[in-house]
Design a protein around this motif. Structure first.
Motif, mmCIF file in Angstrom:
data_model
loop_
_atom_site.group_PDB
_atom_site.id
_atom_site.type_symbol
_atom_site.label_atom_id
_atom_site.label_comp_id
_atom_site.label_asym_id
_atom_site.label_seq_id
_atom_site.Cartn_x
_atom_site.Cartn_y
_atom_site.Cartn_z
ATOM 1 N N MET A 30 0.834 -1.193 0.000
ATOM 2 C CA MET A 30 0.000 0.000 0.000
ATOM 3 C C MET A 30 0.872 1.248 0.000
ATOM 4 O O MET A 30 2.052 1.186 0.352
ATOM 5 N N LEU A 31 0.277 2.358 -0.357
ATOM 6 C CA LEU A 31 0.930 3.658 -0.236
ATOM 7 C C LEU A 31 0.326 4.366 0.973
ATOM 8 O O LEU A 31 -0.838 4.770 0.965
ATOM 9 N N GLN A 32 1.106 4.469 2.006
ATOM 10 C CA GLN A 32 0.616 4.990 3.280
ATOM 11 C C GLN A 32 0.901 6.475 3.394
ATOM 12 O O GLN A 32 2.037 6.922 3.209
ATOM 13 N N LEU A 33 -0.128 7.235 3.736
ATOM 14 C CA LEU A 33 0.020 8.672 3.936
ATOM 15 C C LEU A 33 0.724 8.947 5.261
ATOM 16 O O LEU A 33 0.367 8.375 6.297
ATOM 17 N N ILE A 34 1.722 9.829 5.235
ATOM 18 C CA ILE A 34 2.471 10.198 6.441
ATOM 19 C C ILE A 34 1.970 11.540 6.957
ATOM 20 O O ILE A 34 1.871 12.518 6.214
ATOM 21 N N ASN A 35 1.664 11.562 8.241
ATOM 22 C CA ASN A 35 1.230 12.808 8.884
ATOM 23 C C ASN A 35 2.466 13.624 9.241
ATOM 24 O O ASN A 35 3.259 13.220 10.095
ATOM 25 N N VAL A 36 2.638 14.779 8.601
ATOM 26 C CA VAL A 36 3.838 15.588 8.806
ATOM 27 C C VAL A 36 3.593 16.815 9.677
ATOM 28 O O VAL A 36 4.528 17.567 9.962
ATOM 29 N N GLY A 37 2.342 17.056 10.096
ATOM 30 C CA GLY A 37 2.067 18.208 10.932
ATOM 31 C C GLY A 37 2.133 19.518 10.159
ATOM 32 O O GLY A 37 2.047 19.543 8.926
ATOM 33 N N ASN A 38 2.321 20.603 10.883
ATOM 34 C CA ASN A 38 2.311 21.941 10.285
ATOM 35 C C ASN A 38 3.594 22.689 10.614
ATOM 36 O O ASN A 38 4.176 22.506 11.681
ATOM 37 N N LYS A 39 4.000 23.554 9.691
ATOM 38 C CA LYS A 39 5.119 24.469 9.898
ATOM 39 C C LYS A 39 4.787 25.799 9.244
ATOM 40 O O LYS A 39 4.018 25.850 8.277
ATOM 41 N N SER A 40 5.403 26.846 9.757
ATOM 42 C CA SER A 40 5.180 28.191 9.220
ATOM 43 C C SER A 40 6.495 28.779 8.718
ATOM 44 O O SER A 40 7.494 28.784 9.443
ATOM 45 N N LEU A 41 6.458 29.282 7.494
ATOM 46 C CA LEU A 41 7.646 29.947 6.948
ATOM 47 C C LEU A 41 8.044 31.162 7.772
ATOM 48 O O LEU A 41 9.222 31.524 7.820
ATOM 49 N N LEU A 42 7.074 31.784 8.426
ATOM 50 C CA LEU A 42 7.374 32.978 9.222
ATOM 51 C C LEU A 42 8.375 32.673 10.334
ATOM 52 O O LEU A 42 9.136 33.550 10.751
ATOM 53 N N ASP A 43 8.383 31.433 10.822
ATOM 54 C CA ASP A 43 9.282 31.070 11.915
ATOM 55 C C ASP A 43 10.749 31.077 11.502
ATOM 56 O O ASP A 43 11.634 31.061 12.353
ATOM 57 N N TYR A 44 11.004 31.080 10.190
ATOM 58 C CA TYR A 44 12.376 31.051 9.682
ATOM 59 C C TYR A 44 12.885 32.444 9.308
ATOM 60 O O TYR A 44 14.001 32.585 8.823
ATOM 61 N N GLY A 45 12.062 33.457 9.566
ATOM 62 C CA GLY A 45 12.395 34.809 9.134
ATOM 63 C C GLY A 45 13.659 35.368 9.751
ATOM 64 O O GLY A 45 14.348 36.183 9.128
ATOM 65 N N THR A 46 13.990 34.945 10.976
ATOM 66 C CA THR A 46 15.197 35.464 11.631
ATOM 67 C C THR A 46 16.427 34.628 11.314
ATOM 68 O O THR A 46 17.540 34.986 11.729
ATOM 69 N N ILE A 47 16.247 33.518 10.587
ATOM 70 C CA ILE A 47 17.367 32.636 10.254
ATOM 71 C C ILE A 47 17.788 32.813 8.806
ATOM 72 O O ILE A 47 18.965 32.953 8.499
ATOM 73 N N ALA A 48 16.810 32.812 7.905
ATOM 74 C CA ALA A 48 17.098 32.999 6.475
ATOM 75 C C ALA A 48 17.155 34.489 6.141
ATOM 76 O O ALA A 48 16.600 35.325 6.861
ATOM 77 N N THR A 49 17.809 34.819 5.047
ATOM 78 C CA THR A 49 17.904 36.219 4.638
ATOM 79 C C THR A 49 16.568 36.707 4.110
ATOM 80 O O THR A 49 15.730 35.928 3.633
ATOM 81 N N ARG A 50 16.374 38.020 4.166
ATOM 82 C CA ARG A 50 15.127 38.595 3.662
ATOM 83 C C ARG A 50 14.973 38.339 2.169
ATOM 84 O O ARG A 50 13.883 38.028 1.685
ATOM 85 N N GLY A 51 16.071 38.430 1.443
ATOM 86 C CA GLY A 51 15.996 38.190 0.005
ATOM 87 C C GLY A 51 15.535 36.784 -0.320
ATOM 88 O O GLY A 51 14.738 36.585 -1.257
ATOM 89 N N LEU A 52 16.006 35.793 0.435
ATOM 90 C CA LEU A 52 15.600 34.416 0.191
ATOM 91 C C LEU A 52 14.117 34.236 0.492
ATOM 92 O O LEU A 52 13.390 33.588 -0.285
ATOM 93 N N MET A 53 13.640 34.797 1.568
ATOM 94 C CA MET A 53 12.232 34.647 1.914
ATOM 95 C C MET A 53 11.338 35.329 0.881
ATOM 96 O O MET A 53 10.265 34.806 0.530
ATOM 97 N N GLU A 54 11.762 36.456 0.366
ATOM 98 C CA GLU A 54 10.979 37.125 -0.667
ATOM 99 C C GLU A 54 10.951 36.302 -1.949
ATOM 100 O O GLU A 54 9.925 36.229 -2.644
#
Length: 418
Positions: free
Chosen positions: A1-25
């Motif tokens: 079978m092909l089993q669906l994996i529950n991956v939960g939720n994540k927000s790109l906003l949480d990475y705003g202080t780690i990644a550069t502004r240019g990359l997020m844009e």
């Protein structure tokens, strides 16, 4: 079978202080053109190894960016995973086909209308053969080194791989010299800096966690985090530790691994490693069976005086990325993707033998302040190159490119026609 994996939720906003502004844009611009597109990631297992860790972060971030993304795995008996391990070791393929039952599952599953199907590694590569009328763009993501493949196995895989719209490799050196491959794009994997395995952890908290496993937190600790696999050379790490111990008798060694259910050979090599340690009370061989999870791995890496990855062959080596991100002095084999992460003598130590590994660890123990300066450079290199927002951006670029959308200003290295 092909089993669906529950991956939960994540927000790109949480990475705003780690990644550069240019990359997020750039991520937001590229994602806007893919709003609502259906993406299926398919792999062999949801546990153990870097592929699963990547997908647990990448899939929810794709969703947060506006794509309808999901991850499924092939469920099979132990005999199936034994065959896929043979595939992995040979280049990883086996002339065994799918059973009629698996074929029927795949055909039924094809009723779903995906825009992109992303198949990870050789194990499910032949799935494309069962969807002759699929309108999706198919992408094969290879996480292993195919620079010196078993040619007969590669020839066996090529007819299926040739049907894909694109292939992705960690490095250009990993692309096999073989006709029939689709356009091959080059980008490295990445770690998620916000998972329990990589989040900021204080030295005090790390010491408290490590202490629970019997480590003497007042004595120096060397650690290797990896599967129990001959390519990771845990026996060579033990040899290096024994040489270090001649000059630093107080030193301890932790070999921390994860036992994956699709890796039957791992159990045999785990037993070999335990036997090679020969009852040394300062060698700690730990795994998920000892309740080692992401937080515990984090703690061992943070607390260690040096993190080792003495691989003799390596696809990329995300444990290196993790150690560098935690500002740890890092000693690693001069192989594979490791050499793209460590600048020898500047941000870490690259070694070719147990003796060189021991010498590097001795240098770290003798001059910890100098070792930390290298480690700081390693952390910044990871920040710029190997974090999850950059990986998401690469996927968005490729998906847009396959649809003919505008990707102006977005670069991807490619081998072959694109």
């Amino acid at each position: 079978m092909l089993q669906l994996i529950n991956v939960g939720n994540k927000s790109l906003l949480d990475y705003g202080t780690i990644a550069t502004r240019g990359l997020m844009e750039e991520i937001r611009r590229l994602a806007a053109q893919l709003e609502g597109k259906r993406v299926l990631h398919l792999s062999a297992t949801a546990f153990g190894g870097g592929v699963a860790e990547i997908l647990y972060a990448l899939v929810p971030l794709m969703r947060d960016a506006g794509l309808d993304a999901e991850w499924r795995i092939i469920r099979g008996a132990d005999e199936f995973f034994g065959a896929t391990k043979t595939i992995h070791n040979a280049l990883q393929g086996s002339p065994q086909g799918l059973t009629p039952e698996q074929e029927e599952v795949f055909r039924r599953y094809n009723e779903d209308d995906y825009d992109f199907v992303i198949v990870h590694d050789p194990q499910p590569a032949f799935m494309i053969e069962h969807f002759p009328s699929s309108q999706a763009r198919w992408i094969w993501r290879c996480h292993i080194d195919l620079s010196t493949p078993n040619q007969s196995v590669l020839n066996f895989l090529l007819p299926a791989l040739g049907r894909y719209d694109a292939a992705i490799f960690h490095m250009s050196e990993y692309v096999p010299a073989a006709p029939g491959l689709p356009p091959s794009y080059i980008w490295p994997p990445a770690i998620d800096p916000l998972t329990p395995k990589n989040m900021a952890l204080s030295p005090e908290d790390a010491a408290y966690i490590v202490d629970q496993f019997g480590i003497d937190v007042e004595r120096p600790l060397l650690t290797q985090v990896s599967r129990f696999d001959p390519w990771k050379d845990p026996l060579g790490v033990i040899d290096a530790y024994r040489q270090v111990k001649e000059g630093f008798p107080e030193v301890q060694l932790a070999l921390v691994g994860s036992m994956a259910h699709d890796d039957p050979e791992g159990w045999d090599y785990y037993d070999q490693t335990v036997a090679y340690a020969d009852g040394d009370p300062d060698i700690y061989i730990l795994s998920n069976l000892n309740n080692i999870g992401g937080v515990e791995v984090n703690a061992f890496q943070v607390h260690s005086h040096a993190v080792i990855q003495k691989s003799i062959r390596e696809g990329f080596g995300l444990t290196i990325t993790e150690a560098l991100w935690k500002t740890r002095p890092t000693v690693a084999g001069r192989v594979g993707g490791i050499v793209r992460q460590i600048q020898d003598g500047e941000s870490g130590w690259l070694v070719d033998s147990a003796a060189e590994c021991a010498e590097a660890c001795i240098e770290i123990l003798r001059a910890p302040a100098d070792a930390r300066l290298r480690a700081l450079k390693g952390k910044e290199f990871v920040r710029r190159n190997f974090l999850m927002p950059r990986l998401l951006r690469d996927w968005l670029v490729l998906c847009n490119r396959l649809l003919g959308n505008d990707t102006a200003g977005a670069e991807l290295a490619v081998v072959g026609a694109a």
